[in-house]
Design a protein around this motif. Structure first.
Motif, PDB file in Angstrom:
ATOM      1  N   UNK A  93      14.940   5.409 -16.445  1.00  0.00           N
ATOM      2  CA  UNK A  93      14.522   6.169 -15.265  1.00  0.00           C
ATOM      3  C   UNK A  93      14.938   7.624 -15.396  1.00  0.00           C
ATOM      4  N   UNK A  94      14.057   8.523 -14.997  1.00  0.00           N
ATOM      5  CA  UNK A  94      14.361   9.949 -15.007  1.00  0.00           C
ATOM      6  C   UNK A  94      15.026  10.354 -13.689  1.00  0.00           C
ATOM      7  N   UNK A  95      15.533  11.556 -13.671  1.00  0.00           N
ATOM      8  CA  UNK A  95      16.270  12.028 -12.495  1.00  0.00           C
ATOM      9  C   UNK A  95      15.381  12.162 -11.268  1.00  0.00           C
ATOM     10  N   UNK A  96      14.076  12.339 -11.470  1.00  0.00           N
ATOM     11  CA  UNK A  96      13.166  12.474 -10.329  1.00  0.00           C
ATOM     12  C   UNK A  96      12.569  11.129  -9.902  1.00  0.00           C
ATOM     13  N   UNK A  97      13.234  10.036 -10.295  1.00  0.00           N
ATOM     14  CA  UNK A  97      12.840   8.682  -9.911  1.00  0.00           C
ATOM     15  C   UNK A  97      11.480   8.283 -10.478  1.00  0.00           C
ATOM     16  N   UNK A  98      11.153   8.799 -11.660  1.00  0.00           N
ATOM     17  CA  UNK A  98       9.944   8.401 -12.366  1.00  0.00           C
ATOM     18  C   UNK A  98      10.331   7.887 -13.749  1.00  0.00           C
ATOM     19  N   UNK A  99       9.411   7.193 -14.375  1.00  0.00           N
ATOM     20  CA  UNK A  99       9.636   6.698 -15.738  1.00  0.00           C
ATOM     21  C   UNK A  99       8.287   6.445 -16.388  1.00  0.00           C
ATOM     22  N   UNK A 100       8.192   6.814 -17.655  1.00  0.00           N
ATOM     23  CA  UNK A 100       6.969   6.590 -18.405  1.00  0.00           C
ATOM     24  C   UNK A 100       6.993   5.191 -19.028  1.00  0.00           C
ATOM     25  N   UNK A 101       5.804   4.707 -19.343  1.00  0.00           N
ATOM     26  CA  UNK A 101       5.703   3.427 -20.040  1.00  0.00           C
ATOM     27  C   UNK A 101       6.164   3.583 -21.491  1.00  0.00           C
ATOM     28  N   UNK A 102       6.895   2.593 -22.005  1.00  0.00           N
ATOM     29  CA  UNK A 102       7.286   1.328 -21.370  1.00  0.00           C
ATOM     30  C   UNK A 102       8.550   1.467 -20.547  1.00  0.00           C
ATOM     31  N   UNK A 103       8.712   0.570 -19.569  1.00  0.00           N
ATOM     32  CA  UNK A 103       9.922   0.495 -18.774  1.00  0.00           C
ATOM     33  C   UNK A 103      10.860  -0.538 -19.399  1.00  0.00           C
ATOM     34  N   UNK A 104      12.131  -0.176 -19.540  1.00  0.00           N
ATOM     35  CA  UNK A 104      13.100  -1.075 -20.173  1.00  0.00           C
ATOM     36  C   UNK A 104      14.040  -1.659 -19.121  1.00  0.00           C
ATOM     37  N   UNK A 105      14.299  -2.965 -19.249  1.00  0.00           N
ATOM     38  CA  UNK A 105      15.155  -3.678 -18.308  1.00  0.00           C
ATOM     39  C   UNK A 105      16.159  -4.534 -19.074  1.00  0.00           C
ATOM     40  N   UNK A 106      17.437  -4.485 -18.614  1.00  0.00           N
ATOM     41  CA  UNK A 106      18.438  -5.382 -19.165  1.00  0.00           C
ATOM     42  C   UNK A 106      18.447  -6.662 -18.327  1.00  0.00           C
TER      43      UNK A 106
END
Length: 345
Positions: A93-106
């Protein structure tokens, strides 16, 4: 022996080329996931929203602790992911609450070899639309597990809520008991809807074949439908099977540019509205047989290379066998295969 050992180790897992944080890796043979999706598509207001349950098995010899999803976080995209009763957070996640694909999850717990985990996902996507919108087509309308860009076959069970009066082509066959569109192995799951099109359906050897068309393109579409029924029967007898229980043919652009696979079980034929009464049917027969060939070479036999020379070449090989057997174009092999060989060179 050392070289062989290194090859075996490298074959067991392929590191991702993406800087995704610690713990992400991709099996060289990614697992087949199962998707159960309920979705509403409203093209006239520019909205896709739904929920899905994704089952991820681990048939590798190493635990999986971080997964990636082909989706994004932005003003137009939203996603919530839960696993084992725990809400998961996007690692990139970026500081502006956005994220580019792909999204990574633990994951709350690693998926051990031989185990599996279920992800419960809610998603929404908005896009620009207006009341004059007459069609919708998309293959990336849902969040999908991402394996560093490697193509995979997944299983799908999709319940679709769509506007009344829109004709539908979809990468699954309707199960009339549960009213869900299902497929056991799909490279992509596409949806095409149009409110200015009609359809005709036929069945051959248990395979449902449907053509969508505009009124002006109906004659060409029905030639393609007749050819598809015959070609599927030919390929099935020749190769021993057909990869899916359905095929959709949908109209494409305005010119006679050929066609392409839109998604698993859905092919596009361009220029149907250019059909003229009394013309030779060879073009429509040839391109239909070619695109159906890609349901084997490209949809069932996957090719991760760029450019995808295997599936293009094998599509030409398949349609050539059909065209020659049906005496549609006796010079098909010399003309088209020579052009392809020269193009590859």
């Amino acid at each position: 022996h050392f070289i062989l050992f290194c090859l075996l180790i490298s074959a067991s897992c392929a590191p991702s080329a993406v800087d995704s944080g610690e713990g992400y890796w991709v099996p060289s043979d990614p697992p087949k996931c199962q998707y159960e999706i309920d979705v509403r598509v409203a093209p006239e207001v520019g909205l896709i929203e739904g929920k899905e349950m994704v089952t991820i098995p681990n048939d590798s010899n190493r635990s999986i602790s971080v997964v990636a999803i082909d989706w994004r976080k932005s003003a137009d995209y939203s996603i919530d992911v839960d696993a084992l009763g725990e809400s998961l957070h996007v690692l990139n996640m970026k500081s502006n609450n956005t994220a580019e694909s792909p999204l990574f999850y633990r994951l709350p717990e690693p998926i051990d070899p031989g185990g599996q985990i279920e992800l419960n996902i809610k998603f929404k996507r908005t896009f620009e639309a207006d009341e004059d919108t007459t069609s919708f087509g998309n293959t990336v309308w849902y969040p999908r597990i991402w394996w560093d860009g490697l193509p995979v076959h997944d299983s799908f069970s999709v319940k679709l809520d769509k506007p009344e009066g829109w004709e539908l082509a979809i990468s699954g066959r309707l199960n009339e008991i549960n009213n869900r569109y299902e497929i056991d192995g799909a490279r992509t799951f596409g949806i095409h809807m149009a409110k200015d099109q009609k359809s005709e359906t036929r069945e051959v050897d248990g395979i449902q074949v449907t053509a969508l068309f505009t009124e002006k393109g109906k004659q060409a579409a029905l030639v393609c439908l007749d050819t598809a029924v015959d070609a599927i029967k030919y390929y099935k007898d020749w190769l021993g099977f057909y990869p899916h229980e359905f095929l959709y043919i949908i109209p494409g652009g305005s010119g006679r540019w050929g066609g392409y696979p839109f998604a698993t079980g859905i092919v596009v034929i361009h220029g149907e509205e250019t059909f003229k009464e009394g013309e030779s049917l060879m073009h429509w027969q040839r391109i239909t047989a070619h695109e159906i060939g890609h349901e084997y070479w490209g949809e069932w036999v996957l090719d991760p290379e760029r450019p995808a020379w295997v599936w293009i070449g094998m599509g030409i090989f398949a349609d050539t066998e059909y065209i020659l057997d049906r005496d549609v174009d006796p010079r098909r092999r010399q003309n088209w295969m020579s052009n392809y060989i020269n193009g590859v060179a």
